[in-house]
Design an enzyme around this catalytic site. Structure first.
Site, PDB file in Angstrom:
ATOM      1  N   CYS A  22      83.075  22.641   0.912  1.00 31.44           N
ATOM      2  CA  CYS A  22      83.095  23.314   2.220  1.00 31.44           C
ATOM      3  C   CYS A  22      81.631  23.575   2.521  1.00 31.44           C
ATOM      4  CB  CYS A  22      83.875  24.624   2.143  1.00 31.44           C
ATOM      5  SG  CYS A  22      83.632  25.688   3.590  1.00 31.44           S
TER       6      CYS A  22
ATOM      7  N   CYS B  70      81.782  19.323   8.269  1.00 33.10           N
ATOM      8  CA  CYS B  70      82.903  20.186   7.906  1.00 33.10           C
ATOM      9  C   CYS B  70      83.910  19.329   7.147  1.00 33.10           C
ATOM     10  CB  CYS B  70      83.531  20.720   9.198  1.00 33.10           C
ATOM     11  SG  CYS B  70      85.072  21.623   8.955  1.00 33.10           S
TER      12      CYS B  70
END
Ligand code: DGL
Length: 273
Positions: free
Chosen positions: A192, A73
C-alpha cells in the site's frame, strides 16, 4: 519544446511515496497528482465503486493530455488497469504488490505482504503469489487501519505505537522449517503506497529486523523508460495537485507543499458520489 505531463493517482496521500521517487528521476517533467480523497479509504470500497470512480476521474483528465499515468495505489491498480488501458491511448504504470522482489530477497523463505483489505482479496494478488512466489511461504496481511493512520500522521496527528503494532504484528510470523527449527518472516512487501511514508514508525514497532520492500524505485525506473522519447529539458517542470473533495483543501495543502506540489483545486463535482 513541451514537457511531458505525468499524472499520479491515489486515494489520498499514499501516492506521494511514488511521486517522490518518480520526480527525483525526471524532475524536468510536469506532474499532476490526483488524490481521490472523497473516496478514501479505497481499502474499504467495493471493486465496482473503485473502478467507477477511477474511470470517471481519468475521463475528466483527458483534456490535460497526459504523456503517461501512474496508478500509485495498489488497491486500485489490482483492479482498474485493464479498463484504463482500454479507454486511453497513453501508457499506465501500475503499483502492484512487489511479490517477485520479495521472493528473491528472502533468505528464510518466509515473506509477508502488508496491504489494505481490498488488495488482500484480489485475484491479481493471488496470481502474483502463484506465479512468482510459489516456492516460498507468503502470508497476505490486510490492515484495515494503517492507511488511515498514515494520513493522520502526515497531517500532524498522533497515533500510538500500540495501534500501529496491532496492524503490523500479523506480518511478523514464524514457521516450522524442519525438525525443531523455526524460521522468521524476513521480508515484508509494502503493498500500500501509504506505508513507506510511515516506515520509520513501522520499524519502531517491529519485533525483529525485516527488509521492507517499497516498489517506488522500480516504478520510477519504468517511468524513466517510458519517457525516453521525451528529451530531458533544463530546469524543473511544474508539480500540481488536485483532490476530489474540497473539504480536504486545508489539510492537504501544507502536506503537498512539503512534497513540492501546489494544490490547485478540489473537483468533487466531477466524481460520482
Ligand atoms: N494507497 C492505497 C494503496 O496503495 C490505498 C489506501 C486506501 O485504502 O485508500 O493501496
Amino acid at each position: 519544446m513541451k514537457r511531458p505531463l505525468v499524472v499520479l493517482f491515489d486515494s489520498g496521500l499514499g501516492g506521494l511515496s511514488v511521486f517522490k521517487a518518480v520526480r527525483k528521476a525526471r524532475d524536468d517533467a510536469d506532474y499532476l497528482y490526483v488524490a481521490d480523497n472523497g473516496g478514501f479509504p479505497y481499502g474499504s470500497l467495493g471493486p465496482s465503486d473503485i473502478v467507477r470512480r477511477v474511470i470517471t476521474i481519468f475521463d475528466t483528465l483527458q483534456s490535460s493530455r497526459p504523456a503517461l499515468a501512474v496508478i500509485a495505489c495498489n488497491t486500485a491498480s489490482t483492479l482498474v488497469l485493464p479498463f484504463l488501458r482500454q479507454r486511453h491511448a497513453y501508457p499506465f504504470v501500475g503499483t502492484v504488490p512487489a511479490v517477485k522482489p520479495a521472493a528473491e530477497n528472502t533468505t528464510t523463505g518466509i515473506v509477508a505482504v502488508l496491504s489494505t483489505p481490498g488488495t488482500l482479496d484480489r485475484d491479481y494478488t493471488r496470481n502474483l503469489i502463484n506465479e512468482f512466489a510459489s516456492h516460498v511461504h507468503v502470508r497476505v496481511v490486510g490492515s484495515a487501519n494503517l492507511a488511515g493512520y498514515a494520513e493522520r500522521i502526515l497531517s500532524g496527528g498522533l497515533v500510538d505505537d500500540e495501534d500501529i503494532k496491532r496492524e503490523v504484528m500479523p506480518a511478523f510470523y514464524e514457521m516450522d522449517i524442519g525438525e525443531m527449527d523455526t524460521g522468521r518472516c524476513d521480508t515484508i512487501v509494502l503493498a500500500c503506497t501509504h506505508y513507506p511514508l510511515i516506515l520509520d514508525r513501522l520499524q519502531v514497532v517491529a519485533p525483529w529486523h525485516a527488509d521492507w520492500i517499497d516498489p517506488a524505485p522500480a516504478i520510477a525506473c519504468r517511468v524513466v523508460d517510458l519517457l525516453r522519447e521525451w528529451p530531458v529539458m533544463p530546469g524543473n517542470g511544474n508539480a500540481r495537485a488536485i483532490i476530489t473533495d474540497p473539504d480536504g483543501v486545508r489539510r492537504f495543502r501544507p502536506i503537498f507543499q512539503r512534497f513540492g506540489l501546489s494544490l490547485i483545486a478540489g473537483k468533487a463535482e466531477e466524481v460520482p458520489a
